[in-house]
Scaffold this motif. Structure first.
Motif, PDB file in Angstrom:
ATOM      1  N   GLU A   1       0.908  -1.681   0.526  1.00  0.00           N
ATOM      2  CA  GLU A   1       0.087   0.056   0.030  1.00  0.00           C
ATOM      3  C   GLU A   1       0.938   0.857   0.446  1.00  0.00           C
ATOM      4  O   GLU A   1       1.225   1.690   0.779  1.00  0.00           O
ATOM      5  CB  GLU A   1      -0.808  -0.309   1.306  1.00  0.00           C
ATOM      6  CG  GLU A   1      -1.945  -1.292   1.563  1.00  0.00           C
ATOM      7  CD  GLU A   1      -2.765  -1.299   0.537  1.00  0.00           C
ATOM      8  OE1 GLU A   1      -3.292  -0.078  -0.050  1.00  0.00           O
ATOM      9  OE2 GLU A   1      -3.568  -2.091  -0.136  1.00  0.00           O
ATOM     10  N   ILE A   2       1.515   1.317  -0.899  1.00  0.00           N
ATOM     11  CA  ILE A   2       2.252   2.421  -1.548  1.00  0.00           C
ATOM     12  C   ILE A   2       2.368   3.418  -2.625  1.00  0.00           C
ATOM     13  O   ILE A   2       1.421   2.737  -3.741  1.00  0.00           O
ATOM     14  CB  ILE A   2       3.635   2.005  -1.654  1.00  0.00           C
ATOM     15  CG1 ILE A   2       4.071   0.952  -2.491  1.00  0.00           C
ATOM     16  CG2 ILE A   2       4.135   1.397   0.438  1.00  0.00           C
ATOM     17  CD1 ILE A   2       5.329   0.783  -2.373  1.00  0.00           C
ATOM     18  N   PHE A   3       2.437   4.402  -2.345  1.00  0.00           N
ATOM     19  CA  PHE A   3       2.711   5.450  -3.508  1.00  0.00           C
ATOM     20  C   PHE A   3       4.163   5.114  -4.736  1.00  0.00           C
ATOM     21  O   PHE A   3       5.223   5.301  -4.071  1.00  0.00           O
ATOM     22  CB  PHE A   3       2.918   6.721  -3.086  1.00  0.00           C
ATOM     23  CG  PHE A   3       1.491   6.998  -2.056  1.00  0.00           C
ATOM     24  CD1 PHE A   3       0.398   7.266  -2.390  1.00  0.00           C
ATOM     25  CD2 PHE A   3       1.671   7.484  -0.468  1.00  0.00           C
ATOM     26  CE1 PHE A   3      -0.359   7.128  -1.937  1.00  0.00           C
ATOM     27  CE2 PHE A   3       0.880   7.887   0.152  1.00  0.00           C
ATOM     28  CZ  PHE A   3      -0.523   8.083  -0.235  1.00  0.00           C
ATOM     29  N   HIS A   4       3.960   4.381  -5.345  1.00  0.00           N
ATOM     30  CA  HIS A   4       4.939   3.570  -6.180  1.00  0.00           C
ATOM     31  C   HIS A   4       5.580   4.983  -7.056  1.00  0.00           C
ATOM     32  O   HIS A   4       6.784   5.118  -7.722  1.00  0.00           O
ATOM     33  CB  HIS A   4       4.139   3.305  -7.773  1.00  0.00           C
ATOM     34  CG  HIS A   4       3.545   2.083  -6.744  1.00  0.00           C
ATOM     35  ND1 HIS A   4       4.686   0.390  -7.366  1.00  0.00           N
ATOM     36  CD2 HIS A   4       3.020   1.510  -6.562  1.00  0.00           C
ATOM     37  CE1 HIS A   4       3.911  -0.708  -6.699  1.00  0.00           C
ATOM     38  NE2 HIS A   4       3.125  -0.261  -6.013  1.00  0.00           N
ATOM     39  N   GLY A   5       4.878   6.607  -7.350  1.00  0.00           N
ATOM     40  CA  GLY A   5       5.745   7.874  -7.848  1.00  0.00           C
ATOM     41  C   GLY A   5       6.364   8.369  -7.234  1.00  0.00           C
ATOM     42  O   GLY A   5       6.739   8.897  -7.858  1.00  0.00           O
TER      43      GLY A   5
ATOM     44  N   ARG B   1      10.303  -2.856  -0.581  1.00  0.00           N
ATOM     45  CA  ARG B   1       9.058  -1.679  -0.351  1.00  0.00           C
ATOM     46  C   ARG B   1       7.971  -2.417   1.117  1.00  0.00           C
ATOM     47  O   ARG B   1       7.371  -0.870   1.761  1.00  0.00           O
ATOM     48  CB  ARG B   1       7.205  -2.661  -1.278  1.00  0.00           C
ATOM     49  CG  ARG B   1       8.247  -1.641  -2.952  1.00  0.00           C
ATOM     50  CD  ARG B   1       6.935  -2.627  -3.924  1.00  0.00           C
ATOM     51  NE  ARG B   1       6.689  -3.032  -4.195  1.00  0.00           N
ATOM     52  CZ  ARG B   1       7.064  -4.127  -5.103  1.00  0.00           C
ATOM     53  NH1 ARG B   1       8.235  -4.017  -5.535  1.00  0.00           N
ATOM     54  NH2 ARG B   1       6.446  -5.331  -4.917  1.00  0.00           N
ATOM     55  N   ARG B   2       7.948  -3.432   1.672  1.00  0.00           N
ATOM     56  CA  ARG B   2       7.583  -3.412   2.526  1.00  0.00           C
ATOM     57  C   ARG B   2       8.441  -2.576   3.810  1.00  0.00           C
ATOM     58  O   ARG B   2       7.842  -2.125   4.850  1.00  0.00           O
ATOM     59  CB  ARG B   2       7.375  -4.436   3.107  1.00  0.00           C
ATOM     60  CG  ARG B   2       6.938  -5.254   4.419  1.00  0.00           C
ATOM     61  CD  ARG B   2       5.339  -4.681   4.034  1.00  0.00           C
ATOM     62  NE  ARG B   2       5.281  -5.689   2.760  1.00  0.00           N
ATOM     63  CZ  ARG B   2       4.946  -7.292   2.104  1.00  0.00           C
ATOM     64  NH1 ARG B   2       4.352  -8.148   3.273  1.00  0.00           N
ATOM     65  NH2 ARG B   2       4.510  -7.550   1.538  1.00  0.00           N
ATOM     66  N   MET B   3       9.292  -2.499   3.541  1.00  0.00           N
ATOM     67  CA  MET B   3      10.122  -1.821   4.645  1.00  0.00           C
ATOM     68  C   MET B   3       9.775   0.165   4.805  1.00  0.00           C
ATOM     69  O   MET B   3       9.925   0.277   6.018  1.00  0.00           O
ATOM     70  CB  MET B   3      11.918  -1.664   4.280  1.00  0.00           C
ATOM     71  CG  MET B   3      12.938  -2.937   4.598  1.00  0.00           C
ATOM     72  SD  MET B   3      14.447  -3.018   4.270  1.00  0.00           S
ATOM     73  CE  MET B   3      14.930  -4.400   4.683  1.00  0.00           C
TER      74      MET B   3
ATOM     75  N   GLY C   1       8.497   2.378  -7.008  1.00  0.00           N
ATOM     76  CA  GLY C   1       8.771   1.468  -7.600  1.00  0.00           C
ATOM     77  C   GLY C   1       9.341   0.175  -8.089  1.00  0.00           C
ATOM     78  O   GLY C   1       8.984  -0.677  -8.934  1.00  0.00           O
ATOM     79  N   ARG C   2      10.146   1.207  -7.718  1.00  0.00           N
ATOM     80  CA  ARG C   2      11.475   0.346  -8.309  1.00  0.00           C
ATOM     81  C   ARG C   2      11.419  -0.870  -7.326  1.00  0.00           C
ATOM     82  O   ARG C   2      13.318  -1.488  -7.786  1.00  0.00           O
ATOM     83  CB  ARG C   2      12.398   0.960  -9.174  1.00  0.00           C
ATOM     84  CG  ARG C   2      12.597   2.200 -10.347  1.00  0.00           C
ATOM     85  CD  ARG C   2      13.647   2.627 -10.954  1.00  0.00           C
ATOM     86  NE  ARG C   2      13.289   3.868 -11.893  1.00  0.00           N
ATOM     87  CZ  ARG C   2      13.670   4.968 -12.030  1.00  0.00           C
ATOM     88  NH1 ARG C   2      14.654   5.496 -11.929  1.00  0.00           N
ATOM     89  NH2 ARG C   2      12.702   6.132 -12.624  1.00  0.00           N
ATOM     90  N   LEU C   3      11.678  -0.618  -6.409  1.00  0.00           N
ATOM     91  CA  LEU C   3      12.075  -1.646  -5.506  1.00  0.00           C
ATOM     92  C   LEU C   3      12.044  -3.317  -5.448  1.00  0.00           C
ATOM     93  O   LEU C   3      10.804  -3.085  -5.572  1.00  0.00           O
ATOM     94  CB  LEU C   3      12.151  -0.387  -4.188  1.00  0.00           C
ATOM     95  CG  LEU C   3      12.366   0.639  -3.647  1.00  0.00           C
ATOM     96  CD1 LEU C   3      11.861   1.328  -2.416  1.00  0.00           C
ATOM     97  CD2 LEU C   3      13.825   1.114  -4.398  1.00  0.00           C
ATOM     98  N   SER C   4      13.035  -3.797  -4.808  1.00  0.00           N
ATOM     99  CA  SER C   4      12.223  -4.998  -4.581  1.00  0.00           C
ATOM    100  C   SER C   4      11.015  -5.291  -3.506  1.00  0.00           C
ATOM    101  O   SER C   4      10.665  -4.487  -2.514  1.00  0.00           O
ATOM    102  CB  SER C   4      13.358  -5.588  -3.904  1.00  0.00           C
ATOM    103  OG  SER C   4      13.929  -5.845  -2.565  1.00  0.00           O
TER     104      SER C   4
END
Length: 252
Positions: free
Chosen positions: A110-114, A164-166, A157-160
């Motif tokens: 639940e993140i903002f990929h941009g 992203r969970r971190m 959005g480029r992370l593993s």
């Protein structure tokens, strides 16, 4: 002594109620997911909430945050009633619950990929005090999640998946919160990444705050949290263990 406080051993400061849920029923549309549930969390506690998917862990968190379709019962956060019916729409009062001291860290990405990692962390500093202190708060988050230090200018959005969970958890830790609700932190991660994320959560200095971690994998919580409580078909089952988790699977 305050009636909402209990004596701590060894002359330590008394623990106070952070969360007191009484007779909570909640659901979406005609579906009831939580059934007349009672739940108390004290300051300084890490509580594990274990159960299989679909048995109400996330719904309990959403009810506390005011995000369910409807609910009945009492929810007191830091002594203030925050439980409301959802007749005027879920989320209407969530910002007030956040200001009262809640940080909800949802499951999945639940993140903002941009946004970059740094911008994403800033977005978690919702209250005026947290915003003023965002530099110091980011330093604390990066001390818990060192891999993010070199990724601050990278779009999330480029992370593993593990990175992203971190970021998602770090955003929650940026808040000015007395209660952290962490929903399924290991969901979808490789076992090694899941263990690393859980270890990071255990390293968070709570002080007078509290943390509740909803998790399907009870083995990640055993021996690391103060209490583990089982959840089955919308009801709490008391103190849980790996044996209880196995029993719940057999009942299904």
């Amino acid at each position: 002594m305050d009636a909402a406080a209990i004596a701590a051993p060894g002359g330590a400061p008394a623990k106070h109620e952070i969360l007191n849920v009484k007779g909570l029923s909640a659901g979406y549309g005609p579906m009831r997911v939580i059934h007349a549930l009672d739940f108390i969390v004290y300051s300084g506690e890490r509580v594990g909430l274990v159960g299989l998917n679909g048995h109400g862990k996330s719904t309990l968190f959403y009810a506390i945050a005011g995000l369910t379709g409807w609910q009945r019962g009492s929810i007191r956060l830091n002594g203030v009633e925050v439980g409301r019916t959802r007749s005027q729409g879920p989320g209407r009062f969530t910002h007030l619950v956040v200001r009262q001291g809640l940080a909800l860290i949802p499951q999945g990405d639940e993140i903002f990929h941009g946004l970059t990692v740094g911008e994403h962390l800033d977005s978690g500093a919702f209250t005026p005090r947290a915003w003023r202190e965002r530099k110091q708060r980011k330093e604390r988050v990066l001390a818990i999640f060192p891999p993010l230090v070199k990724l601050m200018d990278t779009p999330v959005g480029r992370l593993s998946g593990g990175e992203r969970r971190m970021v998602s958890i770090g955003r929650g830790l940026m808040a000015e919160a007395s209660l952290f609700l962490v929903d399924e932190p290991s969901l979808g991660l490789a076992p090694k990444a899941g263990k690393s994320v859980m270890a990071a959560l255990m390293s968070v200095e709570l002080g007078s705050s509290a943390m509740v971690i909803a998790e399907q994998n009870v083995a990640l919580l055993e021996g690391k949290v103060d209490r583990i409580i089982g959840m089955h078909v919308g009801k709490l089952k008391g103190e849980a263990s790996a044996a209880l988790a196995f029993q719940t699977r057999r009942e299904l």
